[in-house]
Write a protein that holds these residues in place. Structure first.
Motif, PDB file in Angstrom:
ATOM      1  N   ASN A  42     -11.766 -13.950  11.051  1.00 43.25           N
ATOM      2  CA  ASN A  42     -11.717 -12.797  11.959  1.00 43.25           C
ATOM      3  C   ASN A  42     -10.994 -13.125  13.257  1.00 43.25           C
ATOM      4  O   ASN A  42     -10.161 -12.353  13.743  1.00 43.25           O
ATOM      5  CB  ASN A  42     -13.120 -12.296  12.264  1.00 43.25           C
ATOM      6  CG  ASN A  42     -13.847 -11.752  11.055  1.00 43.25           C
ATOM      7  OD1 ASN A  42     -15.044 -11.964  10.890  1.00 43.25           O
ATOM      8  ND2 ASN A  42     -13.158 -11.045  10.165  1.00 43.25           N
ATOM      9  N   LEU A  43     -11.308 -14.298  13.837  1.00 45.23           N
ATOM     10  CA  LEU A  43     -10.628 -14.701  15.065  1.00 45.23           C
ATOM     11  C   LEU A  43      -9.151 -14.962  14.798  1.00 45.23           C
ATOM     12  O   LEU A  43      -8.298 -14.614  15.616  1.00 45.23           O
ATOM     13  CB  LEU A  43     -11.289 -15.951  15.655  1.00 45.23           C
ATOM     14  CG  LEU A  43     -10.692 -16.466  16.967  1.00 45.23           C
ATOM     15  CD1 LEU A  43     -10.808 -15.419  18.072  1.00 45.23           C
ATOM     16  CD2 LEU A  43     -11.366 -17.772  17.385  1.00 45.23           C
ATOM     17  N   ALA A  44      -8.839 -15.553  13.642  1.00 46.36           N
ATOM     18  CA  ALA A  44      -7.445 -15.829  13.299  1.00 46.36           C
ATOM     19  C   ALA A  44      -6.636 -14.534  13.196  1.00 46.36           C
ATOM     20  O   ALA A  44      -5.488 -14.480  13.650  1.00 46.36           O
ATOM     21  CB  ALA A  44      -7.381 -16.604  11.985  1.00 46.36           C
ATOM     22  N   VAL A  45      -7.230 -13.495  12.623  1.00 45.62           N
ATOM     23  CA  VAL A  45      -6.545 -12.198  12.546  1.00 45.62           C
ATOM     24  C   VAL A  45      -6.305 -11.652  13.944  1.00 45.62           C
ATOM     25  O   VAL A  45      -5.213 -11.153  14.263  1.00 45.62           O
ATOM     26  CB  VAL A  45      -7.379 -11.195  11.717  1.00 45.62           C
ATOM     27  CG1 VAL A  45      -6.816  -9.775  11.868  1.00 45.62           C
ATOM     28  CG2 VAL A  45      -7.389 -11.595  10.254  1.00 45.62           C
ATOM     29  N   ASN A  46      -7.296 -11.763  14.816  1.00 51.41           N
ATOM     30  CA  ASN A  46      -7.177 -11.257  16.181  1.00 51.41           C
ATOM     31  C   ASN A  46      -6.073 -11.977  16.955  1.00 51.41           C
ATOM     32  O   ASN A  46      -5.367 -11.365  17.761  1.00 51.41           O
ATOM     33  CB  ASN A  46      -8.514 -11.417  16.903  1.00 51.41           C
ATOM     34  CG  ASN A  46      -8.493 -10.921  18.321  1.00 51.41           C
ATOM     35  OD1 ASN A  46      -8.096 -11.652  19.223  1.00 51.41           O
ATOM     36  ND2 ASN A  46      -8.922  -9.694  18.529  1.00 51.41           N
ATOM     37  N   LEU A  47      -5.910 -13.278  16.700  1.00 49.55           N
ATOM     38  CA  LEU A  47      -4.963 -14.089  17.472  1.00 49.55           C
ATOM     39  C   LEU A  47      -3.636 -14.325  16.755  1.00 49.55           C
ATOM     40  O   LEU A  47      -2.780 -15.033  17.288  1.00 49.55           O
ATOM     41  CB  LEU A  47      -5.594 -15.444  17.802  1.00 49.55           C
ATOM     42  CG  LEU A  47      -6.848 -15.423  18.677  1.00 49.55           C
ATOM     43  CD1 LEU A  47      -7.368 -16.843  18.867  1.00 49.55           C
ATOM     44  CD2 LEU A  47      -6.575 -14.772  20.022  1.00 49.55           C
ATOM     45  N   ARG A  48      -3.452 -13.753  15.599  1.00 48.89           N
ATOM     46  CA  ARG A  48      -2.235 -13.986  14.828  1.00 48.89           C
ATOM     47  C   ARG A  48      -0.984 -13.681  15.653  1.00 48.89           C
ATOM     48  O   ARG A  48      -0.866 -12.613  16.260  1.00 48.89           O
ATOM     49  CB  ARG A  48      -2.237 -13.127  13.568  1.00 48.89           C
ATOM     50  CG  ARG A  48      -1.095 -13.438  12.598  1.00 48.89           C
ATOM     51  CD  ARG A  48      -1.302 -12.733  11.278  1.00 48.89           C
ATOM     52  NE  ARG A  48      -1.486 -11.298  11.469  1.00 48.89           N
ATOM     53  CZ  ARG A  48      -2.294 -10.543  10.737  1.00 48.89           C
ATOM     54  NH1 ARG A  48      -3.013 -11.099   9.781  1.00 48.89           N
ATOM     55  NH2 ARG A  48      -2.404  -9.254  10.959  1.00 48.89           N
ATOM     56  N   GLY A  49      -0.063 -14.635  15.718  1.00 48.29           N
ATOM     57  CA  GLY A  49       1.169 -14.450  16.472  1.00 48.29           C
ATOM     58  C   GLY A  49       1.078 -14.889  17.922  1.00 48.29           C
ATOM     59  O   GLY A  49       2.086 -14.889  18.637  1.00 48.29           O
ATOM     60  N   CYS A  50      -0.112 -15.277  18.382  1.00 46.57           N
ATOM     61  CA  CYS A  50      -0.290 -15.707  19.771  1.00 46.57           C
ATOM     62  C   CYS A  50      -0.050 -17.211  19.888  1.00 46.57           C
ATOM     63  O   CYS A  50      -0.566 -17.988  19.080  1.00 46.57           O
ATOM     64  CB  CYS A  50      -1.703 -15.394  20.262  1.00 46.57           C
ATOM     65  SG  CYS A  50      -2.096 -13.632  20.347  1.00 46.57           S
TER      66      CYS A  50
END
Length: 200
Positions: A42-50
């Protein structure tokens, strides 16, 4: 009663916050923020591309906890009102801190993703201890952790905020309930362990 509780809480609260920016590396279900490594899809989806992200901790102090304890003995209705007012107060304060982060980041051409806290989805509360150590929360803003990784004072928040160079992948709304974009990939209904915020 609401007005009285809110006024007393505002008078006695001592808001404090600390935040720090780190390099951010993201894979399908793994996130690395500085020295912190997190297993969370879930956190990885939120931060994807950051490539950068902010760790944030904030509190309004012990006033709400003291008031809740006091009124639980003499006025349970008022204790419930203080509980709700405290939750609203810490969220409002974190919104202010986030606004300051947004302004500073904007000067560098960066945009904010929705903040994401331990306890949301599969982002385990166990990571609270790592965040507390990195930000020195106990020393710098007076927030402690219980054995169960809950924060004391209870009206406190920790969160991760991703920074992206792509404005279209950022979020400008304080909460999903204020936004008409119901198909947004960052929209969520997960509840934090503290119950302070049930949607972004």
């Amino acid at each position: 009663m609401i007005e009285e509780a809110a006024a007393e809480l505002e008078q006695k609260s001592i808001p404090k916050s600390i935040y720090q920016e780190y390099d951010c590396e993201v894979s399908e279900s793994h996130v690395k923020l500085g020295s912190l490594e997190v297993e969370s899809r879930n956190l990885a989806v939120n931060l994807r591309g950051c490539e950068r992200a902010v760790l944030l901790a904030a509190t309004i102090g012990r006033a709400a906890d003291f008031m809740i304890k006091k009124y639980s003995v003499s006025n349970m209705a008022k204790a419930a009102v203080v509980q709700a007012a405290g939750a609203a107060c810490i969220e409002s304060y974190v919104d202010e801190v986030e606004a300051a982060i947004r302004e500073e980041a904007g000067g560098r051409g960066l945009y904010l993703r929705p903040r994401f806290s331990p306890g949301y989805g599969d982002f385990s509360l166990e990571y609270q201890r790592d965040i507390f150590q990195m930000l020195e929360c106990s020393k710098r803003i007076g927030v402690m952790l219980t054995e169960g990784n809950l924060m004391m004072p209870s009206k406190s928040v920790t969160a991760v905020i991703g920074l992206t160079t792509k404005e279209r992948e950022s979020c400008h709304m304080e909460r999903c309930s204020l936004c008409d974009k119901t198909d947004c990939e960052f929209r969520t209904q997960n509840t934090s362990a503290g119950g302070e915020r049930d949607e972004f």
